[in-house]
Design a protein around this motif. Structure first.
Motif, PDB file in Angstrom:
ATOM      1  N   ILE A 177      38.485  45.816  44.822  1.00  0.00           N
ATOM      2  CA  ILE A 177      39.945  45.631  44.111  1.00  0.00           C
ATOM      3  C   ILE A 177      40.132  44.110  43.752  1.00  0.00           C
ATOM      4  CG2 ILE A 177      42.357  45.838  44.711  1.00  0.00           C
ATOM      5  CD1 ILE A 177      41.779  48.582  45.950  1.00  0.00           C
ATOM      6  N   LEU A 178      39.958  43.226  45.028  1.00  0.00           N
ATOM      7  CA  LEU A 178      40.315  41.794  44.498  1.00  0.00           C
ATOM      8  C   LEU A 178      39.683  40.965  43.402  1.00  0.00           C
ATOM      9  CD1 LEU A 178      40.985  41.118  48.281  1.00  0.00           C
ATOM     10  CD2 LEU A 178      42.672  41.155  46.333  1.00  0.00           C
ATOM     11  N   PRO A 179      38.457  41.054  43.115  1.00  0.00           N
ATOM     12  CA  PRO A 179      37.771  40.457  42.001  1.00  0.00           C
ATOM     13  C   PRO A 179      38.505  40.960  40.764  1.00  0.00           C
ATOM     14  CG  PRO A 179      36.003  41.110  43.604  1.00  0.00           C
ATOM     15  CD  PRO A 179      37.200  41.670  44.063  1.00  0.00           C
ATOM     16  N   ALA A 180      38.656  42.418  40.886  1.00  0.00           N
ATOM     17  CA  ALA A 180      39.231  42.887  39.514  1.00  0.00           C
ATOM     18  C   ALA A 180      40.844  42.587  39.427  1.00  0.00           C
ATOM     19  CB  ALA A 180      39.264  44.406  39.577  1.00  0.00           C
ATOM     20  N   VAL A 181      41.309  42.289  40.417  1.00  0.00           N
ATOM     21  CA  VAL A 181      42.708  41.621  40.288  1.00  0.00           C
ATOM     22  C   VAL A 181      42.788  40.433  39.644  1.00  0.00           C
ATOM     23  CG1 VAL A 181      44.653  40.694  41.677  1.00  0.00           C
ATOM     24  CG2 VAL A 181      43.699  42.688  42.414  1.00  0.00           C
ATOM     25  N   ALA A 216      36.422  49.060  54.350  1.00  0.00           N
ATOM     26  CA  ALA A 216      37.551  48.032  54.180  1.00  0.00           C
ATOM     27  C   ALA A 216      37.169  47.113  53.218  1.00  0.00           C
ATOM     28  CB  ALA A 216      38.113  47.887  55.270  1.00  0.00           C
ATOM     29  N   LEU A 217      35.913  46.446  53.688  1.00  0.00           N
ATOM     30  CA  LEU A 217      35.312  45.258  52.897  1.00  0.00           C
ATOM     31  C   LEU A 217      35.100  45.773  51.571  1.00  0.00           C
ATOM     32  CD1 LEU A 217      33.346  43.399  55.904  1.00  0.00           C
ATOM     33  CD2 LEU A 217      35.565  42.798  54.932  1.00  0.00           C
ATOM     34  N   LEU A 218      34.363  46.882  51.611  1.00  0.00           N
ATOM     35  CA  LEU A 218      33.775  47.352  50.100  1.00  0.00           C
ATOM     36  C   LEU A 218      35.040  47.446  49.245  1.00  0.00           C
ATOM     37  CD1 LEU A 218      31.067  49.674  51.141  1.00  0.00           C
ATOM     38  CD2 LEU A 218      30.879  47.756  49.664  1.00  0.00           C
ATOM     39  N   ALA A 219      36.222  48.060  49.708  1.00  0.00           N
ATOM     40  CA  ALA A 219      37.542  48.261  48.981  1.00  0.00           C
ATOM     41  C   ALA A 219      37.893  46.863  48.717  1.00  0.00           C
ATOM     42  CB  ALA A 219      38.300  49.054  49.948  1.00  0.00           C
ATOM     43  N   GLY A 220      37.639  46.125  49.621  1.00  0.00           N
ATOM     44  CA  GLY A 220      38.237  44.737  49.005  1.00  0.00           C
ATOM     45  C   GLY A 220      37.728  44.157  47.879  1.00  0.00           C
ATOM     46  N   PHE A 221      35.962  44.447  47.953  1.00  0.00           N
ATOM     47  CA  PHE A 221      35.207  43.847  46.757  1.00  0.00           C
ATOM     48  C   PHE A 221      35.588  44.691  45.730  1.00  0.00           C
ATOM     49  CE2 PHE A 221      32.537  42.256  50.331  1.00  0.00           C
ATOM     50  CZ  PHE A 221      32.396  40.886  49.732  1.00  0.00           C
ATOM     51  N   ARG A 237      30.878  47.095  39.994  1.00  0.00           N
ATOM     52  CA  ARG A 237      31.595  46.824  38.642  1.00  0.00           C
ATOM     53  C   ARG A 237      32.495  45.972  38.597  1.00  0.00           C
ATOM     54  NH1 ARG A 237      32.082  47.001  33.028  1.00  0.00           N
ATOM     55  NH2 ARG A 237      31.623  45.091  33.851  1.00  0.00           N
ATOM     56  N   SER A 238      33.269  45.680  39.692  1.00  0.00           N
ATOM     57  CA  SER A 238      34.526  45.025  39.785  1.00  0.00           C
ATOM     58  C   SER A 238      33.764  43.442  39.803  1.00  0.00           C
ATOM     59  CB  SER A 238      35.229  45.306  41.180  1.00  0.00           C
ATOM     60  OG  SER A 238      36.272  44.305  41.302  1.00  0.00           O
ATOM     61  N   VAL A 239      33.033  43.379  40.927  1.00  0.00           N
ATOM     62  CA  VAL A 239      32.444  41.919  41.102  1.00  0.00           C
ATOM     63  C   VAL A 239      31.720  41.320  39.770  1.00  0.00           C
ATOM     64  CG1 VAL A 239      30.595  40.705  42.335  1.00  0.00           C
ATOM     65  CG2 VAL A 239      32.243  42.446  43.641  1.00  0.00           C
ATOM     66  N   THR A 240      31.356  42.155  39.054  1.00  0.00           N
ATOM     67  CA  THR A 240      30.431  41.702  37.718  1.00  0.00           C
ATOM     68  C   THR A 240      31.527  41.714  36.439  1.00  0.00           C
ATOM     69  OG1 THR A 240      29.807  43.907  37.259  1.00  0.00           O
ATOM     70  CG2 THR A 240      28.116  42.549  38.370  1.00  0.00           C
ATOM     71  N   LEU A 241      32.804  41.898  36.866  1.00  0.00           N
ATOM     72  CA  LEU A 241      33.908  41.737  35.502  1.00  0.00           C
ATOM     73  C   LEU A 241      33.773  40.042  35.156  1.00  0.00           C
ATOM     74  CD1 LEU A 241      36.772  44.136  36.561  1.00  0.00           C
ATOM     75  CD2 LEU A 241      35.102  44.232  34.382  1.00  0.00           C
ATOM     76  N   PRO A 242      33.907  40.114  33.910  1.00  0.00           N
ATOM     77  CA  PRO A 242      34.149  38.502  33.692  1.00  0.00           C
ATOM     78  C   PRO A 242      35.403  37.769  34.231  1.00  0.00           C
ATOM     79  CG  PRO A 242      34.249  39.521  31.675  1.00  0.00           C
ATOM     80  CD  PRO A 242      33.894  40.910  32.781  1.00  0.00           C
ATOM     81  N   GLY A 243      35.107  36.793  35.049  1.00  0.00           N
ATOM     82  CA  GLY A 243      36.228  36.270  35.671  1.00  0.00           C
ATOM     83  C   GLY A 243      36.614  36.850  37.199  1.00  0.00           C
ATOM     84  N   ALA A 244      35.533  37.341  37.529  1.00  0.00           N
ATOM     85  CA  ALA A 244      35.612  37.978  38.970  1.00  0.00           C
ATOM     86  C   ALA A 244      35.287  36.759  39.997  1.00  0.00           C
ATOM     87  CB  ALA A 244      34.901  39.295  39.272  1.00  0.00           C
ATOM     88  N   SER A 245      34.807  35.936  39.662  1.00  0.00           N
ATOM     89  CA  SER A 245      34.286  34.767  40.835  1.00  0.00           C
ATOM     90  C   SER A 245      35.416  34.295  41.551  1.00  0.00           C
ATOM     91  CB  SER A 245      33.575  33.732  40.075  1.00  0.00           C
ATOM     92  OG  SER A 245      34.055  33.150  39.403  1.00  0.00           O
ATOM     93  N   ALA A 246      36.738  33.991  40.645  1.00  0.00           N
ATOM     94  CA  ALA A 246      37.756  33.603  41.375  1.00  0.00           C
ATOM     95  C   ALA A 246      38.288  34.506  42.632  1.00  0.00           C
ATOM     96  CB  ALA A 246      38.999  33.366  40.385  1.00  0.00           C
ATOM     97  N   GLY A 247      38.007  35.878  42.226  1.00  0.00           N
ATOM     98  CA  GLY A 247      38.529  36.824  43.253  1.00  0.00           C
ATOM     99  C   GLY A 247      37.675  36.894  44.429  1.00  0.00           C
ATOM    100  N   LEU A 248      36.427  36.753  44.288  1.00  0.00           N
ATOM    101  CA  LEU A 248      35.320  36.672  45.204  1.00  0.00           C
ATOM    102  C   LEU A 248      35.686  35.629  46.101  1.00  0.00           C
ATOM    103  CD1 LEU A 248      31.942  37.507  43.606  1.00  0.00           C
ATOM    104  CD2 LEU A 248      33.030  38.784  45.734  1.00  0.00           C
ATOM    105  N   GLU A 249      35.976  34.498  45.482  1.00  0.00           N
ATOM    106  CA  GLU A 249      36.295  33.249  46.262  1.00  0.00           C
ATOM    107  C   GLU A 249      37.496  33.526  47.274  1.00  0.00           C
ATOM    108  OE1 GLU A 249      36.980  28.645  45.276  1.00  0.00           O
ATOM    109  OE2 GLU A 249      35.410  29.510  44.278  1.00  0.00           O
ATOM    110  N   PHE A 250      38.172  34.056  46.422  1.00  0.00           N
ATOM    111  CA  PHE A 250      39.710  34.257  47.329  1.00  0.00           C
ATOM    112  C   PHE A 250      39.626  35.083  48.425  1.00  0.00           C
ATOM    113  CE2 PHE A 250      43.398  37.098  47.856  1.00  0.00           C
ATOM    114  CZ  PHE A 250      44.304  36.426  48.076  1.00  0.00           C
ATOM    115  N   PHE A 251      38.574  36.288  48.157  1.00  0.00           N
ATOM    116  CA  PHE A 251      38.396  37.306  49.371  1.00  0.00           C
ATOM    117  C   PHE A 251      37.363  36.661  50.448  1.00  0.00           C
ATOM    118  CE2 PHE A 251      36.340  41.490  50.491  1.00  0.00           C
ATOM    119  CZ  PHE A 251      37.458  41.961  51.128  1.00  0.00           C
TER     120      PHE A 251
END
Ligand code: PHE
Length: 449
Positions: free
Chosen positions: A272-276, A265-270, A192-206
């Motif tokens: 939380i961070l894209p959603a951030v 841990a990685l899943l928790a990162g996925f 859900r978090s990864v598919t939010l609009p605007g999540a890609s910046a978070g994915l890149e960050f992570f």
């Protein structure tokens, strides 16, 4: 004999699944779900993940195998195990017990926040997607002088009750359902978090390491986080290893536990961070990251409030399987060494841990400005345990296993006298004798002095 207590404990993880669940249960906890994402957020994202994995592969696996082996060989608790190898090393075990004591004091405060969020999910208070409101709500909750202390007490009481009765069938059965449930839940959240609009910046960050952010402080943070997350460096894994049957495959377990732990841990990162990024938070927000971001993600899911409730209940259970292992280490030390009864020990320790945790709770509110060495109580406890005691404990366990006890003895034990395959035995010897202690030593020295 005094080993009676231990014999009863040893039966608890009589089966292979029982042991693996208990060890994975100790490892998977708030460290993965709450701490890893905010540590990554604070330390520049991808570069932290990169360093974390590098340390995990070289030092994490090595020490996991080492501690399990030492535990099974000595068949003793942390302190007894070190003492059996050499009387001069008893202090390492004692430091581990002290570390568990201190970690639990603030772990329980965060556990209390989780309980508070369970209640907030039931009442629907957190079914809102407005991030500012969520942030304020979290801030109000943790800065209250009394309420979070009461929840901290509730968390300690639940931990106490479980340890009191011994870790019986209940927890083992619950873990069998809970661990897979948590896994599925967090995968759903991550999607859900990864598919939010605007999540890609978070994915890149992570995912994309920005090596310009690399610093010695970051490496120490990552090192401490590996130890914290895997429950290494303080004797818990030694104690659990002491309950292992002699024919159990240690090299396999030493791979399984860290892999599961890191996956969570990685899943928790996925999750939380894209959603951030999608919702416009600061990734460096610190300990509140999980509590502020995830409710907003839930609010954007069908049946969100139900999922929120389920999620926080699972987080609580994961935290409890870790907190009981922390309390158990302290209890078994006092019962063995001071010959107190188990009941009295559990009560007195739980009370002491509760009291020591109170300043942590206050440091998010009325005592926020009280600083010791420039840190508030929470940061101070966390720094002393994760960044000083755990690495030091890890360093000493490398020296104990690699040099004092000796890798030949260790390999004999790890392979059940050659019956179990240990393909990487030579690599492991090199890592535990040279790479791990030298690396820990350098990072530790450079960052502290
Ligand atoms: N590993 C646990 C977690 O990640 C915390 C813990 C640390 C438990 C040390 C036991 C010992 O939450």
């Amino acid at each position: 004999m005094e080993t009676k207590q231990k014999t009863t404990e040893r039966e608890q993880w009589g089966s292979k699944t029982g042991f693996l669940l208990a060890a994975a249960g100790s490892a998977v906890g708030l460290g993965n779900l709450w701490k890893f994402p905010y540590m990554a957020g604070k330390n520049g994202g991808g570069v932290f993940v990169f360093v974390y994995i590098a340390i995990l592969v070289t030092i994490g696996f090595t020490l996991m195998a080492g501690e399990l082996t030492l535990g099974r060989y000595t068949q003793l608790n942390a302190l007894g195990a070190y003492r059996k190898i050499s009387k001069k090393l008893t202090w390492v075990g004692a430091m581990g017990v002290l570390t568990a004591f201190l970690i639990l004091s603030y772990y329980s405060v965060i556990g209390g926040w989780v309980i508070n969020y369970i209640i907030k999910s039931v009442t629907g208070a957190i079914s809102i997607s407005d991030t500012e409101t969520l942030g304020n709500m979290f801030g109000t909750m943790i800065s209250n002088p009394i309420q979070p202390i009461l929840y901290h007490a509730v968390f300690m009481i639940i931990t106490l009750v479980i340890v009191f009765g011994g870790i019986g069938d209940g927890i083992e059965k619950a873990s069998k359902i809970m661990m897979p449930a948590l896994f599925i839940m967090i995968i759903a959240l991550a999607i859900r978090s990864v598919t939010l609009p605007g999540a890609s910046a978070g994915l890149e960050f992570f995912l994309k390491p920005d090596f310009s952010k690399l610093s010695i402080g970051l490496v120490l943070d990552a090192l401490g986080q590996v130890f914290f997350s895997l429950s290494l460096g303080m004797g818990i894994i030694i104690t659990y290893g002491s309950y292992l049957p002699k024919n159990e495959n240690i090299p396999q377990s030493a791979v399984f536990i860290p892999v599961v732990d890191t996956a969570v841990a990685l899943l928790a990162g996925f999750a939380i961070l894209p959603a951030v990024f999608a919702l416009g938070f600061e990734p460096s927000a610190g300990p509140g990251l999980m509590f502020v971001t995830l409710p907003a993600v839930f609010a954007k899911m069908p049946f969100g409030s139900l999922f929120a409730l389920l999620f926080f209940v699972l987080v609580l259970l994961a935290a409890l399987t870790s907190s009981i292992s922390l309390l158990e280490v302290c209890v078994s030390y006092v019962v063995d060494e001071w010959k107190w009864s188990r009941k009295k020990t559990t009560m007195v320790l739980a009370l002491a841990i509760f009291l020591i945790g109170v300043p942590t709770s206050l440091s998010f509110g009325p005592w926020a400005d009280i600083k010791i060495f420039g840190k508030n109580f929470f940061d101070l406890y966390d720094f002393i345990t994760s960044n000083v005691f755990l690495p030091l404990g890890g360093l000493m366990s490398c020296i104990t296993i690699g040099w004092v006890w000796g890798t030949d003895n260790a390999i004999k034990e790890a392979t059940s006298n050659g019956k179990v395959k240990f393909a990487l035995a030579k690599v492991w010897c090199f890592l535990i004798k040279w790479v791990a202690p030298v690396a820990i030593g350098i990072v530790f020295y450079r960052s502290i002095f």
